[in-house]
Scaffold this active site. Sequence first.
Site, PDB file in Angstrom:
ATOM      1  CE1 TYR A 111      -4.449  -1.002   0.281  1.00 37.08           C
ATOM      2  CE2 TYR A 111      -3.369  -2.888   1.295  1.00 37.08           C
ATOM      3  CZ  TYR A 111      -4.483  -2.319   0.707  1.00 37.08           C
ATOM      4  OH  TYR A 111      -5.617  -3.057   0.533  1.00 37.08           O
ATOM      5  CG  PHE A 168      -0.964  14.092  18.301  1.00 39.93           C
ATOM      6  CD1 PHE A 168       0.053  13.375  18.925  1.00 39.93           C
ATOM      7  CD2 PHE A 168      -1.157  15.404  18.686  1.00 39.93           C
ATOM      8  CE1 PHE A 168       0.849  13.958  19.912  1.00 39.93           C
ATOM      9  CE2 PHE A 168      -0.377  16.000  19.671  1.00 39.93           C
ATOM     10  CZ  PHE A 168       0.638  15.271  20.284  1.00 39.93           C
ATOM     11  CB  CYS A 198      -0.791   3.214  10.582  1.00 43.27           C
ATOM     12  SG  CYS A 198       0.171   2.885   9.107  1.00 43.27           S
ATOM     13  CG  PHE A 247      -9.455   0.989   7.442  1.00 43.73           C
ATOM     14  CD1 PHE A 247      -9.302   2.261   7.953  1.00 43.73           C
ATOM     15  CD2 PHE A 247      -8.657   0.615   6.367  1.00 43.73           C
ATOM     16  CE1 PHE A 247      -8.384   3.149   7.412  1.00 43.73           C
ATOM     17  CE2 PHE A 247      -7.734   1.480   5.817  1.00 43.73           C
ATOM     18  CZ  PHE A 247      -7.596   2.760   6.333  1.00 43.73           C
TER      19      PHE A 247
END
Length: 481
Positions: free
Chosen positions: A11, A222, A272, A334
């Site tokens: 990806y 974050f 991630c 997702f």
Amino acid sequence: MVKVCCIGAGYVGGPTMAVIALKCPKVVVTVVDISSQRINGWNSDHLPIYEPGLDDVVKQCRGKNLFFSTDVEKHVSEADIVFVSVNTPTKTHGLGAGKAADLTYWESAARMIADVSKSDKIVVEKSTVPVKTAEAIERILTHNNKGINFTILSNPEFLAEGTAIEDLFKPDRVLIGGRETPDGQKAIQTLKEVYANWVPEEKILCTNLWSAELSKLAANAFLAQRISSVNAMSALCEATGADVAQVSHSIGTDSRIGPKFLNASVGFGGSCFQKDIMNLVYICECNGLPEVANYWKQVVKVNDYQKTRFVNRVVSSMFNTISNKKIAILGFAFKKDTGDTRETPAIDVCKGLLGDKAKLSIYDPQVTEDQITKDLSMRKFDKDHPAHLQPPSPTSIKQVSVVWDAYEAVKDSHGLCILTEWDEFKKLDYQKVYDSMQKPAFIFDGRNVVDVKKVREIGFIVYSIGKPLDPWLKDMPAVVA
């Protein structure tokens, strides 16, 4: 002519190298991978990953200055710059299991680079790696260098799936980290000149190695924190009668906060966020910072809580039993505009419903039946490993059917769960959906896709994340003991 080689055709590697080839016609780019199936896909009309705009970019460059090959050693040996974009999955056993990054593939790539190189090389970390990985890789390369000079750079990617090509064309920033030595600074300049073909100079940020490595983990932490924050608020909104969309809009108009990543949902996913946060947690623990580690761990806990809460809401709403009831699952990726299912909340939601003996009918416009079956039968983190190292999965799962039409999925179902915000789910004929379902008919909207007022008027009992509860649901507990 500069020769670039990228190890890893996934990806990150595939789209990034395709855009470099497009924007830098004088650079020859070769993407290599040991998976012949994946490379064959990149050389075909059906690319192995779905990303809007990627097809056009690849077709413009392939065979000119963009090549895909399984001859890894040859192209690494010939390259001036070697990008390493291999998997860095979470360790599943041993020290740091469930948190630390497994650098097995990175280390074997570094040893191979050292073995086959005949000329000086710039080696670029493109995978998300723990802080100080560059130092470890540097040691491997310098101890096997045979008089060859290797310079390590960190160039983390900040791509969002579904908008990766757009992100590559117009990045917020390109980050290049290197050693504060003459060789390190020279290597930074070389890579900077590649990106400067299309990225304004002020958007190319240069830092030391460790800052670049940590910046990637920090950015994902974050972003995930914002999602968990709004999801935590969604639970409170349901309890108090507030509307999370209105709350999000209100706080998003504050210029210090901004509106992005404030959409409440069934939870975050992707390759991630969770992996990088748990990696950050492990680094904090290893550096004697347990309070910091616990702070970031809570972001993942809230995400898990949101998925559990959603499943419990489904079960409690449907008379506390979903045994042998057909439940339609609309969306498995997702997020929309990608076929990626890594860490998708749909996996945990579906497993939770299957654990209560529901029958699932699943539809996603970009995810294959084989992929869904694999995801629902694999252990956590197995999917992060290359396909040939993943355990075999069953050809089918009892209680699960995968269909290729939303209306087929919902036919004769007791309830439907929207788990990905595909645009087509907003445009469904919900009267037709209602007519085809068992009654009472339930919608559990995990992405706040439907117009709640309209579908309630049709006759649905609706649960929408963070919205005022349907009278039917008010006495139903959000969490079942």
